[in-house]
Design a protein around this motif. Structure first.
Motif, PDB file in Angstrom:
ATOM      1  N   ALA A 268       0.824  -1.209   0.000  1.00 18.71           N
ATOM      2  CA  ALA A 268       0.000   0.000   0.000  1.00 18.71           C
ATOM      3  C   ALA A 268       0.858   1.260   0.000  1.00 18.71           C
ATOM      4  O   ALA A 268       0.407   2.326  -0.409  1.00 18.71           O
ATOM      5  N   GLU A 269       2.098   1.145   0.450  1.00 20.90           N
ATOM      6  CA  GLU A 269       3.017   2.281   0.454  1.00 20.90           C
ATOM      7  C   GLU A 269       3.485   2.575  -0.969  1.00 20.90           C
ATOM      8  O   GLU A 269       3.598   1.669  -1.792  1.00 20.90           O
ATOM      9  N   ALA A 270       3.787   3.830  -1.254  1.00 21.25           N
ATOM     10  CA  ALA A 270       4.283   4.205  -2.580  1.00 21.25           C
ATOM     11  C   ALA A 270       5.649   3.570  -2.850  1.00 21.25           C
ATOM     12  O   ALA A 270       5.922   3.101  -3.946  1.00 21.25           O
ATOM     13  N   THR A 271       6.492   3.547  -1.839  1.00 18.79           N
ATOM     14  CA  THR A 271       7.807   2.908  -1.937  1.00 18.79           C
ATOM     15  C   THR A 271       7.947   1.987  -0.727  1.00 18.79           C
ATOM     16  O   THR A 271       8.532   2.374   0.291  1.00 18.79           O
ATOM     17  N   PRO A 272       7.418   0.785  -0.817  1.00 19.65           N
ATOM     18  CA  PRO A 272       7.334  -0.075   0.364  1.00 19.65           C
ATOM     19  C   PRO A 272       8.681  -0.447   0.975  1.00 19.65           C
ATOM     20  O   PRO A 272       8.836  -0.414   2.190  1.00 19.65           O
ATOM     21  N   MET A 273       9.659  -0.765   0.166  1.00 24.24           N
ATOM     22  CA  MET A 273      10.949  -1.159   0.726  1.00 24.24           C
ATOM     23  C   MET A 273      11.641   0.023   1.388  1.00 24.24           C
ATOM     24  O   MET A 273      12.211  -0.110   2.469  1.00 24.24           O
ATOM     25  N   LEU A 274      11.567   1.182   0.766  1.00 29.26           N
ATOM     26  CA  LEU A 274      12.177   2.372   1.342  1.00 29.26           C
ATOM     27  C   LEU A 274      11.489   2.761   2.651  1.00 29.26           C
ATOM     28  O   LEU A 274      12.141   3.179   3.609  1.00 29.26           O
ATOM     29  N   LYS A 275      10.185   2.602   2.710  1.00 30.70           N
ATOM     30  CA  LYS A 275       9.430   2.884   3.934  1.00 30.70           C
ATOM     31  C   LYS A 275       9.869   1.938   5.051  1.00 30.70           C
ATOM     32  O   LYS A 275      10.067   2.351   6.194  1.00 30.70           O
ATOM     33  N   THR A 276      10.073   0.667   4.714  1.00 28.85           N
ATOM     34  CA  THR A 276      10.515  -0.303   5.700  1.00 28.85           C
ATOM     35  C   THR A 276      11.922   0.031   6.196  1.00 28.85           C
ATOM     36  O   THR A 276      12.191  -0.006   7.404  1.00 28.85           O
ATOM     37  N   LEU A 277      12.823   0.371   5.274  1.00 31.23           N
ATOM     38  CA  LEU A 277      14.179   0.764   5.670  1.00 31.23           C
ATOM     39  C   LEU A 277      14.165   2.035   6.526  1.00 31.23           C
ATOM     40  O   LEU A 277      14.905   2.142   7.501  1.00 31.23           O
ATOM     41  N   SER A 278      13.337   2.982   6.154  1.00 36.73           N
ATOM     42  CA  SER A 278      13.228   4.233   6.899  1.00 36.73           C
ATOM     43  C   SER A 278      12.729   3.969   8.320  1.00 36.73           C
ATOM     44  O   SER A 278      13.273   4.510   9.289  1.00 36.73           O
ATOM     45  N   ASN A 279      11.703   3.143   8.445  1.00 35.83           N
ATOM     46  CA  ASN A 279      11.179   2.810   9.775  1.00 35.83           C
ATOM     47  C   ASN A 279      12.225   2.081  10.612  1.00 35.83           C
ATOM     48  O   ASN A 279      12.377   2.359  11.804  1.00 35.83           O
ATOM     49  N   ALA A 280      12.952   1.157   9.991  1.00 39.40           N
ATOM     50  CA  ALA A 280      13.984   0.402  10.720  1.00 39.40           C
ATOM     51  C   ALA A 280      15.118   1.312  11.166  1.00 39.40           C
ATOM     52  O   ALA A 280      15.607   1.191  12.301  1.00 39.40           O
ATOM     53  N   THR A 281      15.545   2.229  10.308  1.00 39.06           N
ATOM     54  CA  THR A 281      16.629   3.147  10.663  1.00 39.06           C
ATOM     55  C   THR A 281      16.188   4.101  11.766  1.00 39.06           C
ATOM     56  O   THR A 281      16.933   4.345  12.720  1.00 39.06           O
ATOM     57  N   THR A 282      14.978   4.618  11.654  1.00 44.11           N
ATOM     58  CA  THR A 282      14.449   5.511  12.690  1.00 44.11           C
ATOM     59  C   THR A 282      14.335   4.778  14.020  1.00 44.11           C
ATOM     60  O   THR A 282      14.686   5.321  15.074  1.00 44.11           O
ATOM     61  N   LYS A 283      13.868   3.536  13.970  1.00 44.04           N
ATOM     62  CA  LYS A 283      13.749   2.726  15.188  1.00 44.04           C
ATOM     63  C   LYS A 283      15.124   2.461  15.787  1.00 44.04           C
ATOM     64  O   LYS A 283      15.310   2.548  17.003  1.00 44.04           O
ATOM     65  N   PHE A 284      16.108   2.163  14.950  1.00 40.96           N
ATOM     66  CA  PHE A 284      17.471   1.931  15.423  1.00 40.96           C
ATOM     67  C   PHE A 284      18.012   3.158  16.146  1.00 40.96           C
ATOM     68  O   PHE A 284      18.583   3.045  17.231  1.00 40.96           O
ATOM     69  N   VAL A 285      17.831   4.316  15.552  1.00 39.23           N
ATOM     70  CA  VAL A 285      18.337   5.552  16.155  1.00 39.23           C
ATOM     71  C   VAL A 285      17.629   5.840  17.471  1.00 39.23           C
ATOM     72  O   VAL A 285      18.261   6.225  18.458  1.00 39.23           O
ATOM     73  N   SER A 286      16.318   5.623  17.522  1.00 36.76           N
ATOM     74  CA  SER A 286      15.576   5.933  18.746  1.00 36.76           C
ATOM     75  C   SER A 286      15.849   4.926  19.864  1.00 36.76           C
ATOM     76  O   SER A 286      15.811   5.288  21.039  1.00 36.76           O
TER      77      SER A 286
END
Length: 178
Positions: free
Chosen positions: A46-64
């Motif tokens: 459903a995301e426009a760029t599903p893999m990039l969204k997943t990577l973005s969420n994972a990176t943000t989660k890692f940083v937090s």
């Protein structure tokens, strides 16, 4: 982003599978994709760029989750990767080493991907003047390439970044992406 029909095709598959399950209840155990997995796949696509969204969420989660690791370590790594890709694409002596167009396209994709990740992770984003990424240079490099290979990448910068429309983004960068 360049193939929006995937979501429609997958929806058709799920409807067909649902109708078949009504006619044959034993089909659930035999099907390739169970209902729970199909639901998760549907949300992914459903995301426009599903893999990039997943990577973005994972990176943000890692940083937090890793407060002891300075955020600058992550953003410095991402900005360095973007700079390396930009230099590889714009400098003739480096570019002449890559004769395969797939390699050049890969470098462009990596550059755009790490810019978007940087923009999601860094508090002020990739488009601010204080950013360690040369956004004008990156956008110009993309625009110098054949448009059929870069339009999707430019659209990714336009539509999947968080800080493009912030007040800290210069009008020149916004104009380059129009």
């Amino acid at each position: 982003m360049t193939n929006p029909a995937i979501q429609n095709d997958f929806s058709y598959y799920r409807r067909t599978l649902s109708c078949n399950r009504l006619n044959n209840p034993q089909l659930e155990a035999e099907s390739e994709v169970n209902t729970e997995m199909a639901n998760r796949m549907s949300l992914f696509y459903a995301e426009a760029t599903p893999m990039l969204k997943t990577l973005s969420n994972a990176t943000t989660k890692f940083v937090s989750e890793n407060k002891t690791l300075p955020i600058e370590d992550t953003t410095d790594c991402l900005s360095t990767m973007a700079c390396v890709c930009r230099v590889m694409l714009e400098t003739p002596e480096y570019r002449s080493r890559f004769t395969n167009t797939e390699t050049l396209l890969f470098c462009m994709r990596v550059m755009v991907g790490v810019i978007i990740l940087y923009d999601h992770v860094h508090p002020v984003g990739a488009f601010a003047k204080t950013s360690k990424i040369d956004m004008k240079g990156c956008i110009k490099v993309l625009k110098e390439q054949p448009s059929n290979s870069t339009e999707g990448l430019l659209n990714a910068l336009r539509y999947t970044t968080r800080h493009l429309h912030d007040d800290t983004t210069s009008k020149q960068i916004r104009a380059l992406l129009q």
